[in-house]
Write a protein that holds these residues in place. Structure first.
Motif, mmCIF file in Angstrom:
data_model
loop_
_atom_site.group_PDB
_atom_site.id
_atom_site.type_symbol
_atom_site.label_atom_id
_atom_site.label_comp_id
_atom_site.label_asym_id
_atom_site.label_seq_id
_atom_site.Cartn_x
_atom_site.Cartn_y
_atom_site.Cartn_z
ATOM 1 N N PHE A 21 20.774 -44.229 59.798
ATOM 2 C CA PHE A 21 20.519 -43.088 59.356
ATOM 3 C C PHE A 21 20.062 -42.158 60.397
ATOM 4 N N ILE A 26 18.851 -48.986 60.847
ATOM 5 C CA ILE A 26 18.113 -49.614 59.664
ATOM 6 C C ILE A 26 18.392 -50.932 59.313
ATOM 7 N N ASN A 46 7.469 -53.972 53.732
ATOM 8 C CA ASN A 46 7.976 -52.706 53.306
ATOM 9 C C ASN A 46 8.666 -52.054 54.606
ATOM 10 N N GLY A 47 9.648 -51.316 54.196
ATOM 11 C CA GLY A 47 10.530 -50.622 55.252
ATOM 12 C C GLY A 47 11.651 -51.434 55.830
ATOM 13 N N ALA A 48 11.753 -52.778 55.472
ATOM 14 C CA ALA A 48 12.474 -53.852 56.213
ATOM 15 C C ALA A 48 13.886 -53.510 56.010
ATOM 16 N N GLY A 49 14.269 -52.654 54.989
ATOM 17 C CA GLY A 49 15.665 -52.249 54.659
ATOM 18 C C GLY A 49 16.125 -52.947 53.478
ATOM 19 N N LYS A 50 15.316 -53.641 52.717
ATOM 20 C CA LYS A 50 15.901 -54.320 51.273
ATOM 21 C C LYS A 50 16.672 -53.291 50.575
ATOM 22 N N SER A 51 15.844 -52.158 50.165
ATOM 23 C CA SER A 51 16.559 -51.425 49.103
ATOM 24 C C SER A 51 17.761 -50.613 49.857
ATOM 25 N N THR A 52 17.779 -50.404 51.179
ATOM 26 C CA THR A 52 18.840 -50.018 51.828
ATOM 27 C C THR A 52 20.152 -50.929 51.618
ATOM 28 N N PHE A 61 25.494 -46.201 49.587
ATOM 29 C CA PHE A 61 25.555 -45.458 50.836
ATOM 30 C C PHE A 61 26.757 -46.033 51.552
ATOM 31 N N GLN A 93 14.400 -49.721 41.981
ATOM 32 C CA GLN A 93 12.928 -50.042 42.123
ATOM 33 C C GLN A 93 12.162 -48.991 41.219
ATOM 34 N N GLU A 180 12.679 -55.199 42.768
ATOM 35 C CA GLU A 180 11.502 -55.290 42.522
ATOM 36 C C GLU A 180 11.127 -55.197 40.933
ATOM 37 N N HIS A 211 8.459 -58.595 46.040
ATOM 38 C CA HIS A 211 7.377 -58.863 46.818
ATOM 39 C C HIS A 211 6.445 -59.978 46.071
HETATM 40 N N1 LIG Z 1 18.423 -41.977 52.933
HETATM 41 C C1 LIG Z 1 17.680 -42.407 53.691
HETATM 42 N N2 LIG Z 1 17.567 -41.550 54.927
HETATM 43 C C2 LIG Z 1 16.780 -41.746 56.110
HETATM 44 N N3 LIG Z 1 16.168 -42.921 56.150
HETATM 45 C C3 LIG Z 1 16.095 -43.811 54.923
HETATM 46 C C4 LIG Z 1 16.968 -43.594 53.789
HETATM 47 N N4 LIG Z 1 16.464 -44.512 52.994
HETATM 48 C C5 LIG Z 1 15.682 -45.439 53.641
HETATM 49 N N5 LIG Z 1 15.620 -44.885 54.972
HETATM 50 C C6 LIG Z 1 14.508 -45.447 55.748
HETATM 51 O O1 LIG Z 1 14.902 -46.999 56.008
HETATM 52 C C7 LIG Z 1 13.754 -47.972 56.261
HETATM 53 C C8 LIG Z 1 13.869 -48.886 55.231
HETATM 54 O O2 LIG Z 1 13.802 -48.627 53.785
HETATM 55 P P1 LIG Z 1 13.926 -49.453 52.521
HETATM 56 O O3 LIG Z 1 13.525 -48.284 51.245
HETATM 57 O O4 LIG Z 1 15.040 -50.101 52.490
HETATM 58 O O5 LIG Z 1 12.834 -50.434 52.530
HETATM 59 P P2 LIG Z 1 12.476 -51.495 51.865
HETATM 60 O O6 LIG Z 1 12.601 -52.863 52.620
HETATM 61 O O7 LIG Z 1 13.088 -51.349 50.491
HETATM 62 O O8 LIG Z 1 11.023 -51.375 51.744
HETATM 63 P P3 LIG Z 1 9.984 -51.648 50.386
HETATM 64 O O9 LIG Z 1 9.599 -52.746 50.479
HETATM 65 O O10 LIG Z 1 8.871 -50.583 50.808
HETATM 66 O O11 LIG Z 1 10.774 -50.808 49.139
HETATM 67 C C9 LIG Z 1 12.767 -46.923 56.012
HETATM 68 O O12 LIG Z 1 12.122 -46.743 57.183
HETATM 69 C C10 LIG Z 1 13.194 -45.797 55.235
HETATM 70 O O13 LIG Z 1 12.266 -44.598 55.544
#
Ligand SMILES: Nc1ncnc2c1ncn2[C@@H]1O[C@H](COP(=O)(O)OP(=O)(O)OP(=O)(O)O)[C@@H](O)[C@H]1O
Ligand SMILES: [Mg+2]
Length: 259
Positions: A21, A26, A46-52, A61, A93, A180, A211
Protein backbone atom coordinates in the motif's frame (compact mmCIF):
# COMPACT_ATOMS: atom_id res chain seq x y z
CA UNK A 1 5.23 -35.54 4.36
CA UNK A 2 6.68 -32.08 4.27
CA UNK A 3 4.14 -30.16 6.28
CA UNK A 4 4.76 -26.90 4.40
CA UNK A 5 3.20 -28.47 1.33
CA UNK A 6 0.15 -30.62 0.83
CA UNK A 7 -0.37 -34.15 -0.31
CA UNK A 8 -2.84 -34.69 -3.10
CA UNK A 9 -4.67 -31.93 -4.92
CA UNK A 10 -4.28 -28.33 -3.79
CA UNK A 11 -7.42 -26.24 -3.44
CA UNK A 12 -5.52 -23.00 -3.07
CA UNK A 13 -1.94 -22.12 -3.94
CA UNK A 14 -0.16 -18.86 -3.20
CA UNK A 15 3.06 -18.28 -5.01
CA UNK A 16 5.38 -15.38 -4.13
CA UNK A 17 2.42 -13.19 -3.22
CA UNK A 18 3.20 -9.55 -2.40
CA UNK A 19 1.13 -6.48 -1.67
CA UNK A 20 2.19 -2.91 -1.04
CA UNK A 21 0.00 0.00 0.00
CA UNK A 22 1.93 3.03 -1.19
CA UNK A 23 5.54 2.48 -0.14
CA UNK A 24 4.72 0.01 2.62
CA UNK A 25 4.93 -3.66 1.76
CA UNK A 26 2.26 -5.43 3.82
CA UNK A 27 2.44 -8.93 2.29
CA UNK A 28 6.06 -9.76 1.71
CA UNK A 29 6.31 -12.91 -0.38
CA UNK A 30 3.83 -15.57 0.74
CA UNK A 31 4.04 -19.14 -0.56
CA UNK A 32 1.39 -21.54 0.65
CA UNK A 33 -0.42 -24.61 -0.61
CA UNK A 34 -3.70 -25.64 1.02
CA UNK A 35 -5.03 -29.11 0.23
CA UNK A 36 -8.49 -30.00 -0.94
CA UNK A 37 -10.60 -30.67 2.17
CA UNK A 38 -8.02 -29.24 4.55
CA UNK A 39 -8.94 -26.96 7.47
CA UNK A 40 -6.22 -24.33 7.57
CA UNK A 41 -5.86 -21.55 10.14
CA UNK A 42 -3.87 -18.39 9.62
CA UNK A 43 -2.72 -16.85 12.87
CA UNK A 44 -0.51 -13.92 13.74
CA UNK A 45 -0.40 -10.60 15.57
CA UNK A 46 -2.67 -7.66 14.84
CA UNK A 47 -1.67 -5.89 11.66
CA UNK A 48 0.35 -8.87 10.36
CA UNK A 49 -1.61 -8.78 7.10
CA UNK A 50 -4.07 -11.64 7.60
CA UNK A 51 -7.14 -9.79 6.32
CA UNK A 52 -5.07 -8.30 3.52
CA UNK A 53 -4.05 -11.82 2.51
CA UNK A 54 -7.75 -12.73 2.41
CA UNK A 55 -8.43 -9.67 0.27
CA UNK A 56 -5.73 -10.71 -2.19
CA UNK A 57 -7.01 -14.28 -2.41
CA UNK A 58 -10.62 -13.22 -2.97
CA UNK A 59 -9.74 -10.60 -5.59
CA UNK A 60 -10.80 -7.64 -3.48
CA UNK A 61 -7.33 -6.11 -3.87
CA UNK A 62 -4.97 -6.79 -6.77
CA UNK A 63 -1.62 -8.18 -5.64
CA UNK A 64 1.55 -6.25 -6.39
CA UNK A 65 3.12 -9.49 -7.63
CA UNK A 66 2.80 -13.24 -7.29
CA UNK A 67 0.08 -15.72 -8.07
CA UNK A 68 -3.08 -17.12 -6.54
CA UNK A 69 -4.45 -20.39 -7.94
CA UNK A 70 -7.82 -21.88 -7.06
CA UNK A 71 -8.12 -25.55 -8.01
CA UNK A 72 -5.15 -25.03 -10.29
CA UNK A 73 -6.60 -21.98 -12.05
CA UNK A 74 -4.78 -18.65 -11.97
CA UNK A 75 -7.04 -15.94 -10.52
CA UNK A 76 -5.08 -12.97 -11.90
CA UNK A 77 -7.33 -10.15 -13.04
CA UNK A 78 -10.59 -11.77 -11.92
CA UNK A 79 -13.20 -9.78 -9.98
CA UNK A 80 -14.38 -11.05 -6.57
CA UNK A 81 -17.74 -12.20 -7.97
CA UNK A 82 -16.01 -14.24 -10.68
CA UNK A 83 -13.75 -15.89 -8.09
CA UNK A 84 -16.82 -16.52 -5.95
CA UNK A 85 -18.53 -18.31 -8.81
CA UNK A 86 -15.45 -20.50 -9.24
CA UNK A 87 -16.17 -21.90 -5.79
CA UNK A 88 -14.51 -19.62 -3.26
CA UNK A 89 -16.60 -17.80 -0.68
CA UNK A 90 -15.61 -15.66 2.31
CA UNK A 91 -17.02 -13.97 5.36
CA UNK A 92 -15.73 -10.66 6.65
CA UNK A 93 -14.13 -9.72 9.95
CA UNK A 94 -17.06 -7.40 10.61
CA UNK A 95 -20.61 -8.80 10.57
CA UNK A 96 -22.03 -8.33 7.13
CA UNK A 97 -25.75 -9.09 6.93
CA UNK A 98 -28.84 -7.10 5.93
CA UNK A 99 -30.34 -6.26 9.36
CA UNK A 100 -33.80 -5.22 8.14
CA UNK A 101 -34.36 -8.26 5.96
CA UNK A 102 -35.55 -11.43 7.62
CA UNK A 103 -33.18 -14.28 8.35
CA UNK A 104 -34.79 -16.28 5.54
CA UNK A 105 -34.53 -13.38 3.08
CA UNK A 106 -30.85 -12.92 3.89
CA UNK A 107 -30.14 -16.53 2.95
CA UNK A 108 -32.42 -16.45 -0.08
CA UNK A 109 -30.74 -13.27 -1.29
CA UNK A 110 -27.32 -14.88 -1.12
CA UNK A 111 -28.62 -17.93 -2.98
CA UNK A 112 -30.06 -15.72 -5.70
CA UNK A 113 -26.84 -13.87 -5.99
CA UNK A 114 -24.85 -17.09 -6.15
CA UNK A 115 -27.12 -18.37 -8.89
CA UNK A 116 -26.59 -15.20 -10.88
CA UNK A 117 -30.14 -13.85 -10.90
CA UNK A 118 -30.50 -10.29 -12.07
CA UNK A 119 -32.43 -7.73 -10.02
CA UNK A 120 -35.14 -7.56 -12.67
CA UNK A 121 -36.03 -11.15 -11.83
CA UNK A 122 -36.78 -10.41 -8.21
CA UNK A 123 -40.52 -10.53 -8.76
CA UNK A 124 -40.13 -14.18 -9.73
CA UNK A 125 -38.31 -15.11 -6.58
CA UNK A 126 -41.25 -16.25 -4.50
CA UNK A 127 -42.29 -18.52 -7.36
CA UNK A 128 -39.03 -20.44 -7.27
CA UNK A 129 -39.83 -23.27 -4.84
CA UNK A 130 -36.42 -24.89 -5.08
CA UNK A 131 -34.93 -21.62 -3.91
CA UNK A 132 -37.16 -21.61 -0.84
CA UNK A 133 -36.24 -25.22 -0.13
CA UNK A 134 -32.54 -24.55 -0.53
CA UNK A 135 -32.75 -21.52 1.78
CA UNK A 136 -34.64 -23.56 4.36
CA UNK A 137 -32.06 -26.33 4.21
CA UNK A 138 -29.35 -23.80 4.97
CA UNK A 139 -31.36 -22.37 7.88
CA UNK A 140 -31.65 -25.89 9.25
CA UNK A 141 -27.90 -26.42 8.95
CA UNK A 142 -27.11 -23.22 10.85
CA UNK A 143 -29.82 -23.91 13.47
CA UNK A 144 -31.84 -20.79 12.64
CA UNK A 145 -35.07 -22.37 11.40
CA UNK A 146 -36.97 -21.00 14.40
CA UNK A 147 -35.69 -17.50 13.68
CA UNK A 148 -36.68 -17.68 10.01
CA UNK A 149 -39.02 -14.68 9.87
CA UNK A 150 -37.29 -12.32 12.29
CA UNK A 151 -35.36 -9.33 11.00
CA UNK A 152 -31.73 -10.42 11.03
CA UNK A 153 -30.82 -7.34 13.06
CA UNK A 154 -32.62 -8.65 16.17
CA UNK A 155 -30.63 -11.91 16.33
CA UNK A 156 -27.99 -12.32 19.01
CA UNK A 157 -24.43 -11.63 17.94
CA UNK A 158 -23.58 -15.35 17.74
CA UNK A 159 -26.71 -16.02 15.71
CA UNK A 160 -25.79 -13.21 13.33
CA UNK A 161 -22.37 -14.76 12.83
CA UNK A 162 -24.04 -18.14 12.25
CA UNK A 163 -26.27 -16.49 9.65
CA UNK A 164 -23.23 -15.00 8.05
CA UNK A 165 -21.66 -18.44 7.83
CA UNK A 166 -24.88 -19.67 6.19
CA UNK A 167 -24.70 -16.82 3.69
CA UNK A 168 -21.06 -17.63 3.00
CA UNK A 169 -21.97 -21.28 2.36
CA UNK A 170 -25.09 -20.54 0.32
CA UNK A 171 -23.52 -20.60 -3.12
CA UNK A 172 -22.22 -24.12 -2.54
CA UNK A 173 -18.57 -23.00 -2.61
CA UNK A 174 -15.96 -25.64 -1.91
CA UNK A 175 -13.43 -23.26 -0.45
CA UNK A 176 -14.70 -21.29 2.52
CA UNK A 177 -12.77 -18.43 4.07
CA UNK A 178 -13.77 -17.11 7.49
CA UNK A 179 -12.14 -14.02 8.99
CA UNK A 180 -12.26 -14.23 12.80
CA UNK A 181 -15.57 -16.10 13.05
CA UNK A 182 -15.52 -16.16 16.87
CA UNK A 183 -14.32 -12.59 17.50
CA UNK A 184 -16.13 -10.96 20.43
CA UNK A 185 -17.87 -14.16 21.57
CA UNK A 186 -18.22 -15.68 25.00
CA UNK A 187 -16.85 -19.18 25.63
CA UNK A 188 -20.23 -20.81 25.09
CA UNK A 189 -20.92 -18.82 21.93
CA UNK A 190 -17.47 -19.77 20.66
CA UNK A 191 -18.11 -23.48 21.31
CA UNK A 192 -21.42 -23.16 19.49
CA UNK A 193 -19.87 -21.51 16.42
CA UNK A 194 -16.95 -23.95 16.32
CA UNK A 195 -19.35 -26.91 16.25
CA UNK A 196 -21.32 -25.16 13.52
CA UNK A 197 -18.21 -24.47 11.44
CA UNK A 198 -17.09 -28.07 11.83
CA UNK A 199 -20.49 -29.31 10.67
CA UNK A 200 -21.06 -26.99 7.70
CA UNK A 201 -17.51 -27.22 6.33
CA UNK A 202 -17.40 -31.04 6.41
CA UNK A 203 -15.71 -32.18 3.19
CA UNK A 204 -14.87 -28.62 2.15
CA UNK A 205 -11.68 -26.62 2.33
CA UNK A 206 -11.67 -24.11 5.18
CA UNK A 207 -9.26 -21.20 5.51
CA UNK A 208 -9.76 -19.30 8.70
CA UNK A 209 -8.16 -16.31 10.39
CA UNK A 210 -8.59 -16.67 14.11
CA UNK A 211 -7.11 -15.22 17.29
CA UNK A 212 -8.63 -17.72 19.72
CA UNK A 213 -5.99 -20.42 20.10
CA UNK A 214 -8.53 -22.89 21.50
CA UNK A 215 -10.49 -22.60 18.27
CA UNK A 216 -7.39 -22.79 16.10
CA UNK A 217 -5.96 -25.87 17.79
CA UNK A 218 -9.35 -27.55 17.97
CA UNK A 219 -10.34 -27.03 14.36
CA UNK A 220 -7.29 -26.73 12.13
CA UNK A 221 -5.49 -29.58 10.35
CA UNK A 222 -2.63 -27.19 9.68
CA UNK A 223 -1.70 -23.71 10.79
CA UNK A 224 0.29 -20.93 9.15
CA UNK A 225 1.78 -18.16 11.24
CA UNK A 226 1.91 -14.78 9.53
CA UNK A 227 4.18 -12.16 11.08
CA UNK A 228 4.80 -8.81 9.37
CA UNK A 229 3.55 -10.10 6.05
CA UNK A 230 5.62 -13.28 6.01
CA UNK A 231 4.72 -16.85 6.89
CA UNK A 232 7.27 -17.87 9.50
CA UNK A 233 5.91 -21.41 9.93
CA UNK A 234 3.35 -23.79 8.47
CA UNK A 235 2.53 -27.18 9.90
CA UNK A 236 0.31 -29.39 11.99
CA UNK A 237 -0.87 -27.81 15.25
CA UNK A 238 1.61 -29.69 17.43
CA UNK A 239 4.51 -28.77 15.11
CA UNK A 240 3.57 -25.10 15.11
CA UNK A 241 3.07 -25.05 18.85
CA UNK A 242 6.55 -26.51 19.39
CA UNK A 243 8.29 -24.24 16.88
CA UNK A 244 10.66 -21.90 18.79
CA UNK A 245 10.39 -19.20 16.11
CA UNK A 246 6.62 -19.18 16.54
CA UNK A 247 6.87 -19.21 20.32
CA UNK A 248 9.10 -16.19 20.18
CA UNK A 249 7.21 -14.18 17.58
CA UNK A 250 3.65 -14.86 18.57
CA UNK A 251 2.42 -17.96 20.25
CA UNK A 252 3.99 -17.52 23.69
CA UNK A 253 2.15 -14.24 24.14
CA UNK A 254 -1.06 -15.46 22.50
CA UNK A 255 -1.27 -18.59 24.64
CA UNK A 256 -0.55 -16.61 27.79
CA UNK A 257 -3.39 -14.24 26.90
CA UNK A 258 -5.75 -17.24 26.93
CA UNK A 259 -5.14 -17.80 30.65
N1 LIG B 1 -6.56 -0.63 2.13
C1 LIG B 1 -5.46 -0.38 2.85
N2 LIG B 1 -4.70 0.70 2.61
C2 LIG B 1 -3.58 0.94 3.33
N3 LIG B 1 -3.12 0.14 4.32
C3 LIG B 1 -3.85 -0.96 4.60
C4 LIG B 1 -5.05 -1.29 3.89
N4 LIG B 1 -5.56 -2.44 4.40
C5 LIG B 1 -4.71 -2.81 5.38
N5 LIG B 1 -3.69 -1.94 5.49
C6 LIG B 1 -2.58 -2.03 6.46
O1 LIG B 1 -2.01 -3.31 6.32
C7 LIG B 1 -1.58 -3.82 7.57
C8 LIG B 1 -2.18 -5.19 7.77
O2 LIG B 1 -3.58 -5.05 7.99
P1 LIG B 1 -4.56 -6.29 8.07
O3 LIG B 1 -5.92 -5.76 8.31
O4 LIG B 1 -4.34 -7.17 6.89
O5 LIG B 1 -3.99 -7.03 9.38
P2 LIG B 1 -4.60 -8.26 10.17
O6 LIG B 1 -3.48 -9.23 10.31
O7 LIG B 1 -5.85 -8.71 9.58
O8 LIG B 1 -4.85 -7.59 11.60
P3 LIG B 1 -6.02 -7.89 12.69
O9 LIG B 1 -5.53 -9.09 13.46
O10 LIG B 1 -5.98 -6.67 13.55
O11 LIG B 1 -7.31 -8.07 11.98
C9 LIG B 1 -1.99 -2.79 8.61
O12 LIG B 1 -0.86 -2.01 8.92
C10 LIG B 1 -3.05 -1.97 7.90
O13 LIG B 1 -3.05 -0.65 8.37
MG1 LIG C 1 -7.81 -8.80 10.18
Amino acid sequence: MNSATTQGKAALELDGLRKSFGKTEIIRGVDLSIGDGERHAIIGPNGAGKSTLFNLITGRFPSTSGKVRLNGQDLAGLAPFQINRMGLSRSFQITNIFPKMTVFENVRCSLLWARGYKYSFWHMVSRAPDLTEAAEAILEQINLTERRDLPAGVLSYAEQRALEIGITMAGGANVIMLDEPTAGMSHSETDYIVDLIRKVTEGKTLIMVEHDMGVVFGLADRISVLVYGEIIATGRPEEVRANPKVQEAYLGAALEAEH
